[in-house]
Design a protein around this motif. Sequence first.
Motif, short mmCIF file in Angstrom:
data_model
loop_
_atom_site.label_atom_id
_atom_site.label_comp_id
_atom_site.label_asym_id
_atom_site.label_seq_id
_atom_site.Cartn_x
_atom_site.Cartn_y
_atom_site.Cartn_z
N LYS A 73 0.81 -1.22 0.00
CA LYS A 73 0.00 0.00 0.00
C LYS A 73 0.84 1.26 0.00
O LYS A 73 0.62 2.17 -0.82
N SER A 153 -10.28 4.32 -2.20
CA SER A 153 -9.38 5.25 -1.52
C SER A 153 -9.66 6.65 -2.03
O SER A 153 -10.21 6.83 -3.12
N ARG A 155 -8.91 10.30 -3.69
CA ARG A 155 -8.08 10.63 -4.85
C ARG A 155 -6.69 11.10 -4.44
O ARG A 155 -5.69 10.78 -5.09
N VAL A 158 -4.56 8.10 -3.57
CA VAL A 158 -4.15 7.36 -4.77
C VAL A 158 -3.02 8.10 -5.48
O VAL A 158 -2.04 7.49 -5.93
N ARG A 159 -3.15 9.42 -5.60
CA ARG A 159 -2.09 10.20 -6.24
C ARG A 159 -0.77 10.09 -5.46
O ARG A 159 0.30 9.93 -6.04
N ARG A 161 0.26 7.71 -3.47
CA ARG A 161 0.84 6.36 -3.51
C ARG A 161 1.24 5.95 -4.92
O ARG A 161 2.07 5.05 -5.10
N HIS A 163 -0.80 4.47 -6.94
CA HIS A 163 -1.67 3.36 -7.34
C HIS A 163 -2.80 3.25 -6.34
O HIS A 163 -2.77 3.85 -5.26
N ASP A 164 -3.82 2.48 -6.71
CA ASP A 164 -4.96 2.21 -5.84
C ASP A 164 -4.80 0.78 -5.32
O ASP A 164 -5.12 -0.18 -6.03
N ARG A 167 -8.02 -1.69 -5.24
CA ARG A 167 -8.50 -2.08 -6.58
C ARG A 167 -7.51 -3.05 -7.22
O ARG A 167 -7.90 -4.03 -7.87
#
Length: 332
Positions: A73, A153, A155, A158-159, A161, A163-164, A167
């Motif tokens: 994660k 998660s 937005r 996600v930005r 990291r 990645h999501d 998902r």
Amino acid sequence: MRGWWQDLTDLVLPTECEGCGRPRRVLCAQCRAALSGAAPGRVRPVPEPPGLPVVHAAARYADEVRAVLLAHKERGALALAAPLGAALAGAVREGLRGEWETGGAGSGPGVGESAVSRVSGGRGAVSRVSGGQGVVPGPVGGAGPVLLVPVPSGRGAVRARGHDPVRRIALAAAGELRRAGTPARVVAVLRQRRAVADQSGLNSRQRLDNLAGALAVAAGGARLLRAGPVVLVDDLMTTGASLAEAARAVRAATAGEAGGYGRALRSGASDGVATAVCGTATREGTGERRAGGMADAGSGVPGPVRAGVRAGDVIRAAVVAASPDSFEINRN
């Protein structure tokens, strides 16, 4: 942001186990066994939030399992998506096995043993999957595939990291299920419709308040949820607040939809309709349907909804890991 070349580097160059630090393995055999070696179990937080579906988890969130989840994660160790997806698929299988083979906890009218014959065209056929997971439904025929709906998660996360993670794990789990003979696809229709505070440091009541009304199904998502039975998925369950809010959002979106699935969801989990949540990972862009104007990449396992099998129902729940004290031990 990580790319395919970084995934390749993880696989080719010497590395160390993300769970325990042993050299030359992204995930050693011991840590892989910690993820998937034990049979998945039902988990239930205390206190249990209203509307929480039945949840199964593959492993306890501690030690190596915690390190692996955080590496995937927060540090972008994308090579871990496959073993995490396999673990989640095992938890999904356990929920489906309990639902379709034995009726499972919380199953209601039209759900349970008779569903085996319904989803296999009345022939009672099932597929036995590997890994000691028991009997699960084979190809679902007219009932459509199992729909894995990831808890989203934000937005910004996600930005940050790149990645999501949920998902990605869900996609891997769907691929694992399909290879074992259970049609499945990811339907990423849940969105955060308002900002929420960081959950760390909040108690169970504060988390419920923080997430109340925060999720919604994207435009067009309710139509996608009619394609088959729904399973909510996440990587980790602690208080259950995220899963309960996700279940509320799915019920709200499908309550007005035509067909058996919508009718079943109007009264929520209290009417005896089996509900549940799951968390899982294969290659992104395969076997996924998304709403809200984004690309629709089907899994190639379509099918109209058959009478008596209710599309949009949240059937079972599973996550990769849950807090150790949430595992049921001699509970009735």
